[in-house]
Design a protein around this motif. Structure first.
Motif, PDB file in Angstrom:
ATOM      1  N   CYS A 178      15.130   0.306 -24.615  1.00  0.00           N
ATOM      2  CA  CYS A 178      14.805   0.152 -23.051  1.00  0.00           C
ATOM      3  C   CYS A 178      14.688   1.860 -22.926  1.00  0.00           C
ATOM      4  O   CYS A 178      15.482   2.282 -22.868  1.00  0.00           O
ATOM      5  N   ALA A 184      13.336   2.352 -20.038  1.00  0.00           N
ATOM      6  CA  ALA A 184      12.886   2.487 -18.430  1.00  0.00           C
ATOM      7  C   ALA A 184      14.444   2.450 -18.368  1.00  0.00           C
ATOM      8  O   ALA A 184      15.316   3.736 -17.412  1.00  0.00           O
ATOM      9  N   CYS A 185      15.484   1.985 -19.128  1.00  0.00           N
ATOM     10  CA  CYS A 185      17.490   1.938 -18.819  1.00  0.00           C
ATOM     11  C   CYS A 185      17.813   2.131 -20.110  1.00  0.00           C
ATOM     12  O   CYS A 185      19.254   1.802 -19.421  1.00  0.00           O
ATOM     13  N   CYS A 231      12.211  -5.721 -21.292  1.00  0.00           N
ATOM     14  CA  CYS A 231      14.116  -5.790 -21.348  1.00  0.00           C
ATOM     15  C   CYS A 231      14.910  -6.669 -21.175  1.00  0.00           C
ATOM     16  O   CYS A 231      14.842  -6.841 -19.690  1.00  0.00           O
ATOM     17  N   CYS A 249      16.709  -4.724 -17.972  1.00  0.00           N
ATOM     18  CA  CYS A 249      15.862  -4.199 -16.087  1.00  0.00           C
ATOM     19  C   CYS A 249      14.414  -4.896 -16.216  1.00  0.00           C
ATOM     20  O   CYS A 249      13.993  -4.774 -14.668  1.00  0.00           O
ATOM     21  N   HIS A 306      11.837  -4.356 -17.820  1.00  0.00           N
ATOM     22  CA  HIS A 306      10.773  -3.794 -17.940  1.00  0.00           C
ATOM     23  C   HIS A 306      10.041  -4.287 -19.035  1.00  0.00           C
ATOM     24  O   HIS A 306      10.819  -4.510 -19.520  1.00  0.00           O
TER      25      HIS A 306
HETATM   26 ZN   LIG Z   1      15.560  -2.046 -19.350  1.00  0.00          ZN
END
Ligand SMILES: [Zn+2]
Length: 312
Positions: A18, A20-21, A40, A43, A45
């Protein structure tokens, strides 16, 4: 970054990541690397897509760090016959066959409209063939031209949303467009299996810098040894390095010395409108050069450099 769990053979298990995280999860053998609409679990996303192509960095999708999207159409036609592209494809496939005959999972960054991917697709059976670009315009062309099992993704190669997956990666006349070329090498490193291969081509000899480089948005032409040093610094061992376009090099230098053409977008193509017979002669010359390169000869000078390396 989370570390992938290991398989019995000691290789990292391929995982999607991911952006994002940084959480990762395993990629099943028969599923896409990035299933459309993938969310995800850590998180929440959700990965966006455009016409079936996952878009990881939409904010960069419109930037013109490489090629004007409108030119992809014309480039497709040129690439099918122009000696330089035809010969370069033969060299890339030849080097892949020579150094990494067992590779089955190939990623090309900056795949444009998919000319190299097409040549690679025809050269052997692959488990995964993936093409990436910053600009979705090129990917739409590639999507139309290649088989449906080729996966495409829009992403920044410095942050590839998978780890431990590819056993061969390539970037052909791409990283000279990227300010942070070493960040790109590190991004590729993370997405690869240990022992996997990398093949790169770049323009070389800074003294050849001309308006053609500016029109092409190049950040640099590589100094002698520069690409090899950058590979070593970022976890790769160099297996082979040679100039490409050595036999026609005197002609290239002469055309630079004779002066630059005046400014139009067409400049990128000024060399691409050769008489058919001249194109045939140049193709034969470059094929002769490539036969020697694949036999192990390393050309000292030439318009481009091609380097083969392996990931530690
Ligand atoms: Zn994530």
């Amino acid at each position: 970054m989370m570390l992938g769990s290991n398989r019995p053979d000691g290789l990292a298990r391929p995982e999607r990541r991911c952006i994002a995280c940084d959480a990762s999860e395993p990629i099943g053998p028969s599923e896409p690397i990035w299933p459309l609409g993938w969310q995800c679990a850590a998180c929440g996303h959700v990965v966006a897509d455009s016409n079936g192509i996952p878009i990881f960095t939409p904010d960069l999708a419109g930037t013109n760090s490489g090629f004007d999207p409108k030119l992809f159409d014309r480039l497709s036609k040129v690439e099918a016959t122009f000696f330089w592209f035809v010969a370069r494809n033969e060299l890339i496939v030849g080097l892949a066959n020579k150094f990494f005959p067992e590779a089955r999972r190939f990623l090309e960054i900056g795949c444009g409209n998919g000319t190299v991917l097409g040549a690679m697709a025809r050269s052997r059976q692959w488990e995964r063939l993936v093409g990436s670009e910053l600009q979705p315009a090129g990917l739409a062309h590639a999507r139309q031209r290649l088989a449906s099992d080729v996966e495409f993704v829009q992403m920044d190669a410095r942050s590839i949303p998978c780890t431990g997956l590819f056993d061969l990666v390539g970037a052909f006349d791409v990283i000279e467009h990227i300010a942070d070329d070493e960040g790109t090498l590190r991004g590729l490193h993370a997405a690869m299996q240990i022992g996997g291969g990398i093949i790169l081509s770049v323009p070389q000899h800074p003294w050849l810098w001309s308006r053609a480089d500016e029109v092409s948005h190049h950040q640099r032409r590589y100094r002698r040894g520069e690409l090899e040093e950058k590979l070593l610094r970022n976890g790769f061992e160099v297996l082979f390095s040679s100039s490409f376009n050595a036999l026609l090099f005197p002609l290239m230098v002469a055309s630079r010395l004779m002066g630059e053409r005046k400014g139009q977008a067409d400049e990128i193509f000024y060399g691409f409108t050769l008489n058919r017979h001249v194109n045939d002669v140049f193709t034969s010359l470059l094929r002769a050069e490539i036969r020697m390169t694949l036999a192990g000869f390393s050309w000292p000078i030439g318009g481009s450099r091609i380097v083969v390396a392996r990931r530690f």
